[in-house]
Motif scaffolding. Structure first.
Motif, PDB file in Angstrom:
ATOM      1  N   GLN A  88       0.828  -1.209   0.000  1.00 13.93           N
ATOM      2  CA  GLN A  88       0.000   0.000   0.000  1.00 13.93           C
ATOM      3  C   GLN A  88       0.864   1.261   0.000  1.00 13.93           C
ATOM      4  O   GLN A  88       0.561   2.233  -0.697  1.00 13.93           O
ATOM      5  CB  GLN A  88      -0.936   0.012   1.213  1.00 13.93           C
ATOM      6  CG  GLN A  88      -2.047  -1.000   1.114  1.00 13.93           C
ATOM      7  CD  GLN A  88      -2.891  -1.068   2.376  1.00 13.93           C
ATOM      8  OE1 GLN A  88      -2.499  -0.610   3.440  1.00 13.93           O
ATOM      9  NE2 GLN A  88      -4.073  -1.661   2.252  1.00 13.93           N
ATOM     10  N   LYS A  89       1.944   1.239   0.775  1.00 14.81           N
ATOM     11  CA  LYS A  89       2.844   2.404   0.837  1.00 14.81           C
ATOM     12  C   LYS A  89       3.485   2.635  -0.534  1.00 14.81           C
ATOM     13  O   LYS A  89       3.540   3.763  -1.024  1.00 14.81           O
ATOM     14  CB  LYS A  89       3.919   2.180   1.896  1.00 14.81           C
ATOM     15  CG  LYS A  89       4.885   3.333   2.043  1.00 14.81           C
ATOM     16  CD  LYS A  89       5.937   3.062   3.096  1.00 14.81           C
ATOM     17  CE  LYS A  89       6.906   4.217   3.142  1.00 14.81           C
ATOM     18  NZ  LYS A  89       8.107   3.889   3.896  1.00 14.81           N
ATOM     19  N   GLY A  92       1.048   4.159  -2.955  1.00 23.00           N
ATOM     20  CA  GLY A  92       0.890   5.593  -2.704  1.00 23.00           C
ATOM     21  C   GLY A  92       2.046   6.402  -3.258  1.00 23.00           C
ATOM     22  O   GLY A  92       1.852   7.448  -3.886  1.00 23.00           O
ATOM     23  N   GLN A  96       1.173   8.983  -6.413  1.00 21.48           N
ATOM     24  CA  GLN A  96       1.089  10.409  -6.106  1.00 21.48           C
ATOM     25  C   GLN A  96       1.555  11.314  -7.253  1.00 21.48           C
ATOM     26  O   GLN A  96       0.828  12.235  -7.636  1.00 21.48           O
ATOM     27  CB  GLN A  96       1.857  10.721  -4.814  1.00 21.48           C
ATOM     28  CG  GLN A  96       1.650  12.132  -4.305  1.00 21.48           C
ATOM     29  CD  GLN A  96       0.205  12.448  -3.950  1.00 21.48           C
ATOM     30  OE1 GLN A  96      -0.537  11.586  -3.499  1.00 21.48           O
ATOM     31  NE2 GLN A  96      -0.206  13.673  -4.150  1.00 21.48           N
TER      32      GLN A  96
END
Length: 182
Positions: A88-89, A92, A96
């Motif tokens: 998930q990190k 992101g 972004q």
């Protein structure tokens, strides 16, 4: 009032950068899933071995093996959770910049086309298909070119949540049966 509609998630994920990002995440996801599957398979074999030796082992030896198996299972579940957080990190981090560039293109398109508002498709229950500018945003993104400057800090939105690989599959092994009491 002139309104446009955009599927922000699709606009981000179907750009060339979005497709590359998804491929990168898939490679990471697949390697992590293979690792988890191998550990799970090893634990399943160990559980089967414990079940086969249940009647031959002493209560103490059986209890030790079951305790060791349970510790390893908890460790596998912890690794599973850590891998999902990492995935998930990474999503992101990779999403972004694509999201920010897409937002700039949406602002530029809105200015060029004279839209008073561009609404995310997920925010409205219905919109006419002729108001959808998602394909145009994707095309403009892929063609590159200058983008509107970033909005003030308070105007930023978080990137869409979907589009990444599904979370890793959790371990699914049942523990060995308890030692028989005599």
């Amino acid at each position: 009032m002139r309104v446009g509609v955009v599927d922000t998630q699709r606009a981000v994920m179907e750009t060339e950068d979005g497709l590359r990002m998804q491929a990168t995440l898939k490679k990471l996801f697949d390697s992590r899933q293979r690792e988890l599957d191998k550990k799970q398979e090893d634990l399943q074999k160990e559980r089967d071995d414990i079940d086969k030796q249940r009647d031959v082992l002493s209560k103490t030896a059986l209890a030790k093996r079951m305790d060791k198996w349970q510790r390893e299972m908890v460790q596998l579940q912890t690794v599973f959770v850590e891998y999902n957080k990492e995935l998930q990190k990474k999503q992101g981090e990779l999403t972004q910049p694509i999201f920010q560039k897409a937002m700039g293109i949406i602002r530029r398109l809105a200015t060029q086309e004279g839209f008073d508002a561009v609404i995310d498709k997920q925010a409205v229950p219905y919109s006419r298909s002729d108001l959808d500018v998602t394909d145009r945003v994707i095309t403009m993104y892929n063609q590159g070119g200058p983008v509107e400057p970033e909005p003030k800090a308070g105007d930023k939105k978080a990137p869409p949540a979907g589009g990444a690989p599904k979370p890793l599959a959790p371990p699914a092994i049942t523990p060995p049966a308890a030692a028989p009491t005599k």
